[in-house]
Design a protein around this motif. Structure first.
Motif, PDB file in Angstrom:
ATOM      1  N   THR A  17      30.397  41.545  51.507  1.00  8.82           N
ATOM      2  CA  THR A  17      30.286  40.786  50.722  1.00  8.82           C
ATOM      3  C   THR A  17      30.442  40.832  48.918  1.00  8.82           C
ATOM      4  N   GLN A  18      29.933  41.418  48.206  1.00 10.12           N
ATOM      5  CA  GLN A  18      29.736  41.340  46.469  1.00 10.12           C
ATOM      6  C   GLN A  18      30.654  42.933  47.110  1.00 10.12           C
ATOM      7  N   LYS A  19      30.744  43.362  47.693  1.00  7.77           N
ATOM      8  CA  LYS A  19      31.459  45.060  47.636  1.00  7.77           C
ATOM      9  C   LYS A  19      33.102  44.248  47.402  1.00  7.77           C
ATOM     10  N   ILE A  20      33.703  43.500  48.019  1.00  9.56           N
ATOM     11  CA  ILE A  20      34.617  42.666  48.279  1.00  9.56           C
ATOM     12  C   ILE A  20      35.244  42.608  46.503  1.00  9.56           C
ATOM     13  N   THR A  21      34.366  41.278  45.861  1.00 13.32           N
ATOM     14  CA  THR A  21      34.104  40.786  44.823  1.00 13.32           C
ATOM     15  C   THR A  21      34.453  41.439  43.658  1.00 13.32           C
ATOM     16  N   SER A  22      33.508  42.428  43.966  1.00 11.80           N
ATOM     17  CA  SER A  22      33.221  43.257  42.936  1.00 11.80           C
ATOM     18  C   SER A  22      35.044  44.293  42.441  1.00 11.80           C
ATOM     19  N   ALA A  23      35.510  44.903  43.970  1.00  7.43           N
ATOM     20  CA  ALA A  23      36.191  45.596  43.505  1.00  7.43           C
ATOM     21  C   ALA A  23      37.879  44.491  43.242  1.00  7.43           C
ATOM     22  N   MET A  24      37.536  43.180  43.787  1.00  5.24           N
ATOM     23  CA  MET A  24      38.581  41.990  43.208  1.00  5.24           C
ATOM     24  C   MET A  24      38.202  41.679  41.639  1.00  5.24           C
ATOM     25  N   GLU A  25      37.332  41.359  41.416  1.00  2.00           N
ATOM     26  CA  GLU A  25      37.454  41.465  39.866  1.00  2.00           C
ATOM     27  C   GLU A  25      37.387  42.824  38.954  1.00  2.00           C
ATOM     28  N   MET A  26      37.494  44.149  39.591  1.00  2.00           N
ATOM     29  CA  MET A  26      38.575  44.815  38.998  1.00  2.00           C
ATOM     30  C   MET A  26      39.466  44.552  38.798  1.00  2.00           C
ATOM     31  N   VAL A  27      40.117  45.038  40.395  1.00  2.00           N
ATOM     32  CA  VAL A  27      41.850  45.062  40.015  1.00  2.00           C
ATOM     33  C   VAL A  27      42.092  43.477  39.433  1.00  2.00           C
ATOM     34  N   ALA A  28      41.542  42.142  39.323  1.00  2.00           N
ATOM     35  CA  ALA A  28      42.074  40.900  38.220  1.00  2.00           C
ATOM     36  C   ALA A  28      41.846  42.053  37.233  1.00  2.00           C
ATOM     37  N   ALA A  29      40.870  42.236  35.914  1.00  2.00           N
ATOM     38  CA  ALA A  29      40.688  42.792  35.395  1.00  2.00           C
ATOM     39  C   ALA A  29      42.145  43.585  34.884  1.00  2.00           C
ATOM     40  N   SER A  30      42.499  44.410  35.671  1.00  2.00           N
ATOM     41  CA  SER A  30      43.356  45.315  35.713  1.00  2.00           C
ATOM     42  C   SER A  30      44.893  44.603  35.213  1.00  2.00           C
ATOM     43  N   LYS A  31      45.327  43.847  35.730  1.00  2.00           N
ATOM     44  CA  LYS A  31      46.449  43.528  35.835  1.00  2.00           C
ATOM     45  C   LYS A  31      46.214  41.997  35.070  1.00  2.00           C
ATOM     46  N   MET A  32      45.217  41.589  34.664  1.00  2.00           N
ATOM     47  CA  MET A  32      44.869  40.588  33.452  1.00  2.00           C
ATOM     48  C   MET A  32      44.960  41.485  32.071  1.00  2.00           C
ATOM     49  N   ARG A  33      45.038  42.810  32.110  1.00  2.00           N
ATOM     50  CA  ARG A  33      45.589  42.823  30.851  1.00  2.00           C
ATOM     51  C   ARG A  33      46.701  43.153  31.073  1.00  2.00           C
ATOM     52  N   ALA A  34      47.399  43.588  31.907  1.00  2.00           N
ATOM     53  CA  ALA A  34      49.000  44.271  31.789  1.00  2.00           C
ATOM     54  C   ALA A  34      49.616  42.423  31.904  1.00  2.00           C
ATOM     55  N   THR A  35      49.396  42.052  32.203  1.00  2.00           N
ATOM     56  CA  THR A  35      49.813  40.370  31.988  1.00  2.00           C
ATOM     57  C   THR A  35      49.737  40.096  31.024  1.00  2.00           C
ATOM     58  N   GLN A  36      48.735  39.802  30.426  1.00  2.00           N
ATOM     59  CA  GLN A  36      48.794  39.874  28.676  1.00  2.00           C
ATOM     60  C   GLN A  36      49.562  39.980  27.792  1.00  2.00           C
ATOM     61  N   LEU A  37      49.635  41.668  27.777  1.00  2.00           N
ATOM     62  CA  LEU A  37      50.626  42.382  27.167  1.00  2.00           C
ATOM     63  C   LEU A  37      52.241  41.791  27.662  1.00  2.00           C
ATOM     64  N   ARG A  38      51.644  41.736  28.723  1.00  2.00           N
ATOM     65  CA  ARG A  38      53.444  41.272  29.221  1.00  2.00           C
ATOM     66  C   ARG A  38      53.793  39.469  28.233  1.00  2.00           C
ATOM     67  N   ARG A  39      52.827  39.199  28.631  1.00  2.00           N
ATOM     68  CA  ARG A  39      52.755  37.911  27.551  1.00  2.00           C
ATOM     69  C   ARG A  39      53.405  37.534  25.857  1.00  2.00           C
ATOM     70  N   ASP A  40      52.552  38.863  25.134  1.00  2.00           N
ATOM     71  CA  ASP A  40      52.881  39.388  24.680  1.00  2.00           C
ATOM     72  C   ASP A  40      53.857  39.411  23.765  1.00  2.00           C
ATOM     73  N   LYS A  41      54.374  40.359  25.029  1.00  2.00           N
ATOM     74  CA  LYS A  41      55.898  40.464  24.621  1.00  2.00           C
ATOM     75  C   LYS A  41      56.932  40.023  24.648  1.00  2.00           C
ATOM     76  N   SER A  42      56.637  38.551  25.785  1.00  2.00           N
ATOM     77  CA  SER A  42      58.128  37.494  25.738  1.00  2.00           C
ATOM     78  C   SER A  42      57.883  36.625  24.389  1.00  2.00           C
ATOM     79  N   ARG A  43      56.536  37.030  23.636  1.00  2.00           N
ATOM     80  CA  ARG A  43      56.157  35.680  22.947  1.00  2.00           C
ATOM     81  C   ARG A  43      57.306  35.811  21.760  1.00  2.00           C
ATOM     82  N   PRO A  44      57.114  37.028  21.368  1.00  2.00           N
ATOM     83  CA  PRO A  44      58.638  36.468  19.632  1.00  2.00           C
ATOM     84  C   PRO A  44      59.634  36.089  20.633  1.00  2.00           C
ATOM     85  N   TYR A  45      60.344  36.095  21.841  1.00  2.00           N
ATOM     86  CA  TYR A  45      61.455  36.120  21.938  1.00  2.00           C
ATOM     87  C   TYR A  45      61.366  34.724  22.488  1.00  2.00           C
TER      88      TYR A  45
END
Length: 299
Positions: A17-45
């Motif tokens: 179970t720990q291996k699964i949660t660790s993998a999900m943590e890394m995936v979420a961290a990667s996606k979070m950076r992408a979503t933050q970038l998308r959020r920052d790009k949309s904010r000026p408009y």
């Protein structure tokens, strides 16, 4: 040693179970950076279209007043609740739903009816249990939602407002404060309240020097037609920005939740390992005692 075998089985299960949660943590961290970038790009408009809508609220000529800018006696409100499609995000959705339920009770206590539109499977599940007049929904938008995916919800709520069936439109979503903090917020989108919406969204509001100005515009086309287009875009982007913000919150919350799950699994494995060692030591001690006792009996 039956007890030791059972404990080893638990340790192996928790490790998997720990291996699964660790993998999900890394995936979420990667996606979070992408979503933050998308959020920052949309904010000026979003910031500019919202500021323009606020300025129009101050500069509208007296001969024409768009209905999006006119406060009404509130008898019925429309709300759009933005949630995640999936769980495993800690208390992100539950905190938002608590805010929604609290505000709906306030409206109901004042005899104000509520029409609900949902974005995300978790909001659908909540209102299936909680109850409410659900008029529109959008699900499974993924990690990269597009404004076109929200046309159905946006159009439905705008039609209700334009026809006078609702008197206010509010959006409930999570605001991304930082990686560790996501705050549930309620934003009044319609009618437009100059300056207030910008403050609610964390955008720059009118400056002190701005507030002393009499805002005015020269229109190349008919003011009514132009303002309708601009204000429609404003509503669409206010909703879209809330969705993008909520996705960033979801990824941050999931990363934190999965890290906490992995840490708890490590602590539990350590505890079980200690119990296993004690049980193993007790079994060895018992075997030695039995051997010694048997030898003494023979002698």
């Amino acid at each position: 040693m039956a007890v030791g075998k059972e404990i080893r089985g638990k340790i192996k299960s928790i490790s998997n179970t720990q291996k699964i949660t660790s993998a999900m943590e890394m995936v979420a961290a990667s996606k979070m950076r992408a979503t933050q970038l998308r959020r920052d790009k949309s904010r000026p408009y979003a910031q500019q279209i919202i500021k323009l809508a606020a300025h129009l609220g101050e500069a509208t000529p007296e001969e024409f007043k768009h209905q999006y800018l006119i406060p009404r006696e509130v008898k019925r409100v429309g709300i759009i609740v933005v949630s995640s499609d999936r769980g495993l995000a800690g208390g992100l959705n539950n905190n938002l739903f608590k805010l929604v339920a609290t505000q709906m009770k306030v409206w109901q206590d004042n005899n104000i009816e509520v029409d609900v539109a949902t974005i995300g499977n978790k909001a659908n599940a909540f209102f299936a249990r909680f109850g409410g007049n659900l008029v529109a929904t959008a699900n499974n938008l993924g990690d990269n939602p597009a404004s076109k995916d929200l046309i159905g919800v946006t159009t439905t709520m705008l039609d209700l407002f334009q026809s006078g069936k609702i008197d206010e439109l509010h959006v409930f979503a999570n605001e991304f404060v930082n990686t560790m903090t996501q705050k549930p917020t309620a934003i009044q989108v319609l009618p437009v309240i100059p300056g207030a919406l910008q403050a609610q969204l964390g955008f720059d509001s009118l400056t002190p020097s701005d507030s002393n100005l009499a805002w005015d515009y020269e229109y190349d086309s008919a003011p009514a037609e132009l303002m309708s287009i601009v204000l429609d875009r404003y509503v669409e982007y206010a909703i879209y920005q809330a969705v993008v913000e909520n996705v960033a919150c979801e990824m941050a919350a999931r990363m934190i939740a999965m890290k906490a799950a992995s840490d708890n699994a490590s602590d539990l494995i350590d505890e079980l390992q200690l119990v296993y060692n004690k049980a193993r030591q007790a079994a060895i001690t018992q075997e030695i005692t039995e051997i010694v006792s048997g030898a003494a009996a023979i002698n």
